[in-house]
Design a protein around this motif. Structure first.
Motif, short mmCIF file in Angstrom:
data_model
loop_
_atom_site.label_atom_id
_atom_site.label_comp_id
_atom_site.label_asym_id
_atom_site.label_seq_id
_atom_site.Cartn_x
_atom_site.Cartn_y
_atom_site.Cartn_z
N VAL A 68 9.16 102.20 24.99
CA VAL A 68 10.37 103.00 24.84
C VAL A 68 11.50 102.05 24.47
CG1 VAL A 68 11.82 104.77 25.88
CG2 VAL A 68 9.51 104.40 26.77
N PHE A 69 12.08 102.28 23.28
CA PHE A 69 13.18 101.42 22.79
C PHE A 69 14.50 102.17 22.85
CE2 PHE A 69 9.56 99.42 20.71
CZ PHE A 69 9.90 98.06 20.72
N TYR A 70 15.56 101.45 23.19
CA TYR A 70 16.93 101.97 23.15
C TYR A 70 17.71 101.01 22.26
CZ TYR A 70 15.53 104.54 27.38
OH TYR A 70 14.88 105.35 28.27
N ILE A 71 18.19 101.52 21.13
CA ILE A 71 18.87 100.67 20.16
C ILE A 71 20.31 101.13 19.95
CG2 ILE A 71 18.87 99.84 17.76
CD1 ILE A 71 15.85 100.05 17.81
N ASP A 72 21.25 100.22 20.15
CA ASP A 72 22.66 100.48 19.83
C ASP A 72 22.98 99.65 18.59
OD1 ASP A 72 23.49 101.84 22.50
OD2 ASP A 72 22.53 99.97 23.13
N HIS A 73 23.37 100.31 17.51
CA HIS A 73 23.61 99.55 16.28
C HIS A 73 25.01 99.79 15.74
CE1 HIS A 73 22.93 103.08 13.63
NE2 HIS A 73 22.05 103.43 14.54
N PRO A 74 25.56 98.83 14.96
CA PRO A 74 26.93 98.95 14.47
C PRO A 74 27.07 100.09 13.45
CG PRO A 74 25.99 96.78 13.94
CD PRO A 74 24.90 97.61 14.50
N LEU A 75 28.28 100.50 13.21
CA LEU A 75 28.55 101.53 12.21
C LEU A 75 27.99 101.07 10.86
CD1 LEU A 75 32.31 102.23 13.14
CD2 LEU A 75 30.27 103.48 13.90
N GLY A 194 22.69 118.01 33.99
CA GLY A 194 22.14 118.09 32.64
C GLY A 194 21.07 119.16 32.53
N SER A 195 20.28 119.09 31.46
CA SER A 195 19.19 120.05 31.28
C SER A 195 17.90 119.37 31.72
CB SER A 195 19.10 120.43 29.81
OG SER A 195 18.98 119.25 29.03
N ARG A 196 16.78 120.09 31.62
CA ARG A 196 15.51 119.50 32.07
C ARG A 196 15.24 118.17 31.34
NH1 ARG A 196 12.29 122.29 35.48
NH2 ARG A 196 12.63 124.53 35.69
N ASP A 197 15.42 118.19 30.01
CA ASP A 197 15.10 116.97 29.25
C ASP A 197 16.12 115.86 29.47
OD1 ASP A 197 16.86 118.68 27.92
OD2 ASP A 197 16.31 117.95 25.93
N THR A 198 17.42 116.20 29.47
CA THR A 198 18.41 115.13 29.62
C THR A 198 18.43 114.56 31.04
OG1 THR A 198 20.23 116.66 30.05
CG2 THR A 198 19.87 116.02 27.76
N ALA A 199 18.02 115.36 32.02
CA ALA A 199 17.98 114.84 33.40
C ALA A 199 16.93 113.73 33.50
CB ALA A 199 17.67 115.97 34.38
N TYR A 200 15.76 113.95 32.89
CA TYR A 200 14.73 112.89 32.90
C TYR A 200 15.17 111.68 32.09
CZ TYR A 200 10.60 114.78 35.31
OH TYR A 200 9.71 115.19 36.26
N THR A 201 15.81 111.93 30.94
CA THR A 201 16.28 110.82 30.10
C THR A 201 17.27 109.94 30.87
OG1 THR A 201 15.98 112.19 28.15
CG2 THR A 201 17.39 110.27 27.88
N SER A 203 17.56 109.66 34.11
CA SER A 203 16.91 108.95 35.23
C SER A 203 16.21 107.69 34.73
CB SER A 203 15.93 109.87 35.95
OG SER A 203 14.80 110.16 35.14
N LYS A 204 15.60 107.77 33.57
CA LYS A 204 14.84 106.63 33.06
C LYS A 204 15.74 105.52 32.54
CE LYS A 204 10.71 107.47 31.40
NZ LYS A 204 9.61 107.87 30.51
N GLU A 205 16.86 105.89 31.95
CA GLU A 205 17.75 104.88 31.39
C GLU A 205 18.37 104.01 32.49
OE1 GLU A 205 20.43 106.45 28.48
OE2 GLU A 205 20.95 104.45 27.74
N GLN A 206 18.38 104.50 33.73
CA GLN A 206 18.94 103.71 34.85
C GLN A 206 18.19 102.40 35.05
OE1 GLN A 206 21.81 104.81 35.95
NE2 GLN A 206 21.31 106.45 34.49
N SER A 265 16.13 114.83 38.48
CA SER A 265 14.90 114.22 37.96
C SER A 265 14.73 112.86 38.59
CB SER A 265 14.97 114.06 36.45
OG SER A 265 14.74 115.29 35.85
N ILE A 266 13.48 112.59 38.99
CA ILE A 266 13.17 111.32 39.63
C ILE A 266 12.10 110.63 38.80
CG2 ILE A 266 12.21 110.22 41.70
CD1 ILE A 266 13.52 113.39 42.58
N THR A 267 12.43 109.46 38.28
CA THR A 267 11.42 108.67 37.56
C THR A 267 11.09 107.46 38.41
OG1 THR A 267 12.23 109.43 35.43
CG2 THR A 267 10.86 107.46 35.42
N TYR A 268 9.78 107.21 38.52
CA TYR A 268 9.28 106.12 39.36
C TYR A 268 8.76 105.05 38.42
CZ TYR A 268 6.77 104.25 43.51
OH TYR A 268 6.33 103.49 44.56
#
Lengths: 288, 194
Positions: A68-75, A194-201, A203-206, A265-268
């Motif tokens: 799982v990749f999280y990418i922040d890129h410049p304008l 959030g919603s079902r999907d954003t709640a899990y997202t 939790s994982k990004e933490q 949402s709880i991610t382990y």
């Protein structure tokens, strides 16, 4: 700088070595278990395994997880070259046995053999107003992913209402149900609202927070501290053998919800908490 | 720390207690999902001498083939055992197996089989892939590699000082059951559920 090589090195680092904050937490957990107990024996084996994996440059765990990749890129940055580099790096990392092939088509049951497939690797792109590109990678194990849970409050079975005490109750319930199956001691990510999907997202990004880094929101920081202490009173312990450390840290965050919903949402994630990051600016790469 | 070497006698196994730390050495065999189904449905005879008084390991390893054709384990931690619950007791008794290694523990049917036929469940450290692969000193043989693929084949391996904890003994006791009961009571107290 060859982008594919840079990503390959990031994947290798994530698969064969833990971040220093995680290793320190494991060492501290070892020191808190009673000498001669099964829990202490587990922690000793874990620490020795981490050392050997780093020295041999072989995977800490044979389940090298989902990428799982999280990418922040410049304008003005573009996504397709980054995606192509990631795919090429994942394929090469699999050939070199930094990664086990972990992408299975759910319809045919066929393993693609190279970690590539629909949404595999999974990439979150985000544009920001900074000159550098930040790339964060998580190798998320399957066994621990299986013990995650989502609750909608109120949840009568544990008398959880729509407030922070309700959140606390369902987190205790989720960790109790997980027992040792997520390869305890684990780390807990909590996404509130959030919603079902954003709640899990959320939790994982933490999991990109440093161990011990508390939420900037005082009420959430307090909840994290309280839950870490309470979850460790459950006595599940390393691998579920009983002991003082069931969780190594708890990270919570919240986002606005629809008036009708209240998801928690709880991610382990297992003790083999594999996440690494790098920054690219003017063709120069810095690994964390 | 108790040191055991295969073949293991029934007497040695019945002396083990919950929570005992063991270093296992000798020849053992990996088997997981398709392998267990095969052992129950077809009862192949080639496994009898390999499994008698030996140990089954629930593991889907990362394996490397060297240029001379020999095999080497690269990362080889335990997989979740409960999937073999429908088969395990029958396999243990049919093949006179003395131990099963995995993670997460197993259920009542297996506990009863371990007690009846004289075997224990050893818990390996989940995630300790490199350390366990380094304890695999030799890959002696492989069966059903074509049919089942790398993770599910029967790998006949020689291990040295494989670190394990006994979590289900040959008297029908289970550490997993005890911890579940105690942690459930602790959770109910934390939540004021009485």
């Amino acid at each position: 700088m060859v982008l594919e090589q840079v990503f390959l090195e990031l994947i290798r680092r994530a698969a064969v070595d833990l971040s220093p904050d995680v290793e320190t937490a494991l060492r501290s957990a070892h020191d808190h278990e009673a000498a001669g107990s099964p829990a202490a024996a587990v922690m000793k084996t874990i620490l020795e395994n981490v050392r050997q994996a780093r020295e041999n440059s072989t995977p800490i765990c044979q389940d090298t997880g989902s990428l799982v990749f999280y990418i922040d890129h410049p304008l003005g940055g573009t996504e397709p070259p980054l995606r192509r580099a990631i795919e090429a790096a994942a394929e090469e990392a699999t050939k070199r046995q930094y990664l086990r092939p972990n992408a299975v088509d759910p319809l045919s049951g066929r393993n693609s053999g190279n970690n590539l497939g629909v949404n595999a690797p999974h990439i979150h792109f985000h544009q920001w107003e900074k000159p550098e590109t930040r790339i964060r990678l998580m190798l998320k194990g399957g066994g621990s992913e299986n013990v995650g849970a989502q609750y909608k409050l109120p949840h009568a079975a544990v008398k959880a209402g729509r407030d922070l005490d309700g959140v606390r109750r369902v987190v205790i319930d989720a960790v109790l149900n997980a027992q040792g199956l997520g390869c305890a001691p684990g780390f807990i990510g909590i996404g509130i609202g959030g919603s079902r999907d954003t709640a899990y997202t959320l939790s994982k990004e933490q999991f990109f927070r440093r161990v011990g880094e508390r939420s900037p929101r005082p009420e959430l920081a307090e909840l994290e501290i309280q839950l870490k202490e309470e979850l460790n009173r459950l006595g599940i312990g390393p691998m579920g053998f009983g002991g003082a450390t069931t969780v190594l840290d708890v990270f919570a965050d919240a986002q606005h919800r629809h008036p009708a919903t209240f998801f928690v949402s709880i991610t382990y994630t297992c003790w083999a908490f594999r996440r690494k990051s790098m920054t690219i600016i003017n063709g120069e790469v810095t690994y964390d | 720390m108790i040191e055991l070497e295969t073949p293991i006698s029934e007497k040695q196994i019945r002396e083990l207690k919950l929570g005992d730390s063991v270093l296992l050495s000798g020849t053992i065999v990996t088997a997981r999902d398709q392998a267990h189904k095969l052992m129950v449905e077809e009862k192949p005879d080639f496994l009898r001498p390999l499994l008698k008084e030996s140990v089954i390991y629930h593991c889907g390893p990362v394996v490397k083939q060297e240029s001379d054709g020999s095999w080497r384990f690269v990362s080889a931690g335990p997989t979740t055992s409960i999937r073999e619950e429908p088969y395990q007791a029958d396999v243990v008794c049919e093949y006179n197996v003395r131990g099963v290694i995995g993670k997460g523990g197993m259920g009542d049917h297996t506990a009863e089989g371990l007690q009846r036929c004289g075997a224990v469940y050893f818990h390996a450290v989940g995630g300790a892939g490199t350390l366990i692969a380094n304890a695999v000193v030799n890959v002696l043989d492989v069966h059903y590699l074509e049919e089942f693929g790398t993770p599910e084949a029967f790998w006949v391996i020689r291990v040295q000082d494989f670190p394990l904890v006994v979590t289900m003994d040959a008297a029908g006791n289970s550490l997993h059951k005890r911890i579940r009961e105690a942690s459930t009571a602790a959770a109910r107290t934390l939540m004021g559920l009485g």
